[in-house]
Scaffold this active site. Structure first.
Site, PDB file in Angstrom:
ATOM      1  N   TYR A   1       0.851  -1.196   0.000  1.00  0.00           N
ATOM      2  CA  TYR A   1       0.000   0.000   0.000  1.00  0.00           C
ATOM      3  C   TYR A   1       0.878   1.233   0.000  1.00  0.00           C
ATOM      4  CZ  TYR A   1      -3.568   3.389   1.531  1.00  0.00           C
ATOM      5  OH  TYR A   1      -4.406   4.460   1.622  1.00  0.00           O
TER       6      TYR A   1
ATOM      7  N   LYS B   1       3.600   9.185   8.879  1.00  0.00           N
ATOM      8  CA  LYS B   1       3.384   8.581  10.195  1.00  0.00           C
ATOM      9  C   LYS B   1       4.399   9.060  11.256  1.00  0.00           C
ATOM     10  CE  LYS B   1       0.570   5.123   8.117  1.00  0.00           C
ATOM     11  NZ  LYS B   1       0.591   4.182   7.031  1.00  0.00           N
TER      12      LYS B   1
ATOM     13  N   ASP C   1       9.268   3.144   0.042  1.00  0.00           N
ATOM     14  CA  ASP C   1       8.177   3.779   0.769  1.00  0.00           C
ATOM     15  C   ASP C   1       8.374   3.434   2.238  1.00  0.00           C
ATOM     16  OD1 ASP C   1       5.913   4.679   1.960  1.00  0.00           O
ATOM     17  OD2 ASP C   1       4.511   3.800   0.515  1.00  0.00           O
TER      18      ASP C   1
HETATM   19  C1  LIG Z   1       0.022   4.674   5.588  1.00  0.00           C
HETATM   20  C2  LIG Z   1       0.850   4.481   4.395  1.00  0.00           C
HETATM   21  C3  LIG Z   1       0.818   5.377   3.311  1.00  0.00           C
HETATM   22  C4  LIG Z   1      -0.188   6.497   3.228  1.00  0.00           C
HETATM   23  O1  LIG Z   1      -0.012   7.449   4.238  1.00  0.00           O
HETATM   24  P1  LIG Z   1      -1.246   8.391   4.646  1.00  0.00           P
HETATM   25  O2  LIG Z   1      -0.654   9.350   5.634  1.00  0.00           O
HETATM   26  O3  LIG Z   1      -2.290   7.500   5.210  1.00  0.00           O
HETATM   27  O4  LIG Z   1      -1.699   9.069   3.411  1.00  0.00           O
HETATM   28  C5  LIG Z   1       1.709   5.185   2.293  1.00  0.00           C
HETATM   29  N1  LIG Z   1       2.605   4.182   2.306  1.00  0.00           N
HETATM   30  C6  LIG Z   1       2.662   3.298   3.321  1.00  0.00           C
HETATM   31  C7  LIG Z   1       3.707   2.230   3.312  1.00  0.00           C
HETATM   32  C8  LIG Z   1       1.778   3.408   4.385  1.00  0.00           C
HETATM   33  O5  LIG Z   1       1.814   2.506   5.375  1.00  0.00           O
END
Ligand SMILES: *Cc1c(COP(=O)(O)O)cnc(C)c1O
Length: 427
Positions: A141, A264, A236
């Site tokens: 994701y 995060k 990511d």
């Molecule tokens: C949570 C997440 C996102 C998206 O971040 P948001 O702040 O929810 O938009 C993107 N990449 C990874 C790996 C994530 O866990």
């Protein structure tokens, strides 16, 4: 106050009653819990019921809720004004801190979410390489930007509509999907689309299909394939950044990425994201270069204060990581021995503070294996644990987050309840 009455009200005025899908508890067949406050490893609902929290806001809360230094740094500057839309000192401090901590990141751009960070990094990779296509992995994701909503994990996974309505075919065709931990599948795409691939984006530890660690050499091989094909490697690190260790997955696995995305943890609980990388790539970003990207609230003073405080604490007290790792290992070991004792098929994956338990006999190393998990059993486990005062992720396909504030007693209580619940479910 009654949760179900509030949920009915919420559903009338918000789609599904929530502002982010997984909160609706659909994947576990129940209805959401409304949370009022939190402290340390505990969260409290609107009826003041206490739960040990393993969601931790999906990652930001690595030091535990309401860390006094973070709260203090925000309250200190609150009366200065909430937003100026102008350059501030804290943005410079934040960027200096991040670039000094993280390997291979010379420059950063702050944004407001992980989604925004990834969306911008993808645009930058395309602008820098002059190519269109991106390779991502099934079950990873990367937020909800159009080009990343193809075979995505997390909430998109549990809603069983991984490909969202509203994403055009034109957009989807530039996103190629490979199999996690399978570099041959990546090599095939590079061969099939020779000269067209701008970047490979990967969660260095997949944490949005449960937790799936990278196999030895997987990330190294991706680096080699990207080099060979003049494509960028994007890590990511929205979950893994400042979590696996202070330098994130790049340091933990000793693999260099060209671009890295954050979210995060770097906001300390405030809405923040960032992307960064090598100078010659980042210089393509506007106003220096031709890749446009902007944000009215980007680098917001309150958000910077929270994120800066959290990163500084982590940076100056690196023994924090050892403690969290030991706590999480206690949990992992406990799960494994309970499974053995009850002769229950359970795959327990852990990297540092990230834990994933799958109700399956398979060794889960990709999305297909993750899907062999008995999600009905997970739902029962989740709902029974909630009654025991333990707040797990309301979906099989999310990680459990262990924070610095979780104690051995928290873990032991969680394991005690797990054993009780699972023995009951078996019969
Ligand atoms: C949570 C997440 C996102 C998206 O971040 P948001 O702040 O929810 O938009 C993107 N990449 C990874 C790996 C994530 O866990």
């Amino acid at each position: 106050m009654d949760h179900s009455v509030l949920y009915e009200r919420a559903k009338r005025v918000m789609p599904g009653g929530v502002n982010s899908p997984v909160r609706a508890f659909k994947a576990v067949g129940s209805t959401p819990l409304f949370i009022q406050r939190a402290n340390g490893s505990k969260i409290y609902d609107i009826n003041n019921r206490e739960y040990i929290d393993y969601v931790c806001s999906w990652g930001p809360i690595i030091l535990g809720h309401n860390h006094p230094e973070i709260v203090e740094s925000i309250t200190d500057i609150l009366h200065y004004g909430l937003s100026f839309g102008a350059a501030t000192v804290n943005e410079v401090l934040m960027a200096e801190l991040i670039t000094s901590i993280v390997p291979n990141v010379d420059m950063v751009r702050m944004v407001n979410s992980g989604t925004e960070a990834v969306m911008s990094a993808i645009r930058l990779a395309r602008g820098y390489t002059g190519k269109d296509k991106i390779i991502k992995f099934e079950g990873c994701y990367h937020g909800h930007s159009d080009s990343m909503l193809v075979k995505a994990g997390s909430g998109a996974l549990t809603l069983s509509s991984p490909d969202s309505l509203g994403v055009t075919e034109g957009t989807a065709k530039d996103t190629l999907v490979a199999v996690y931990n399978d570099t041959e599948s990546v090599e095939k795409l590079f061969n099939q689309y020779e000269g067209q691939i701008a970047a490979v984006i990967v969660e260095p530890v997949a944490a949005n299909m449960g937790v799936v660690p990278p196999e030895k050499e997987f990330l190294t091989k991706l680096r080699e394939l990207c080099d060979k094909n003049n494509a960028l490697l994007i890590f990511d690190e929205v979950i893994t950044g400042f979590r696996l260790c202070i330098g994130g997955a790049q340091e933990f696995y000793n693999v260099k990425a060209d671009l890295v995305t954050y979210g995060k943890i770097i906001g300390g609980g405030m809405p923040v994201g960032a992307y960064g990388g090598r100078r010659e790539i980042m210089e393509f970003v506007s106003p220096e270069g031709g890749v446009y990207q902007a944000g009215t609230l980007s680098g917001n003073p309150i958000a910077m204060a929270a994120g800066y405080a959290q990163l500084r604490i982590l940076n100056e007290n690196r023994e924090i990581y050892e403690k969290i790792d030991a706590t999480a290992k206690r949990m992992e070991d406990g799960f494994k021995s309970i499974a053995e004792e009850l002769a229950l098929p359970l795959c327990v994956n852990r990297v540092g503070s990230l834990i994933g338990v799958f109700f399956t006999n398979e060794k889960v190393d990709n999305f297909k294996k993750a899907k062999t998990s008995d999600t009905k059993l997970y739902a029962k486990y989740f709902n029974s644990m909630l009654k025991e005062g333990i707040y797990l992720a309301p979906s099989q396909f999310e990680a459990m987050f262990v924070s610095y504030s979780h104690t051995e007693e928290d873990i032991d209580k969680t394991l005690y309840s797990t054993k009780k619940v699972l023995s009951g479910l078996k019969n």
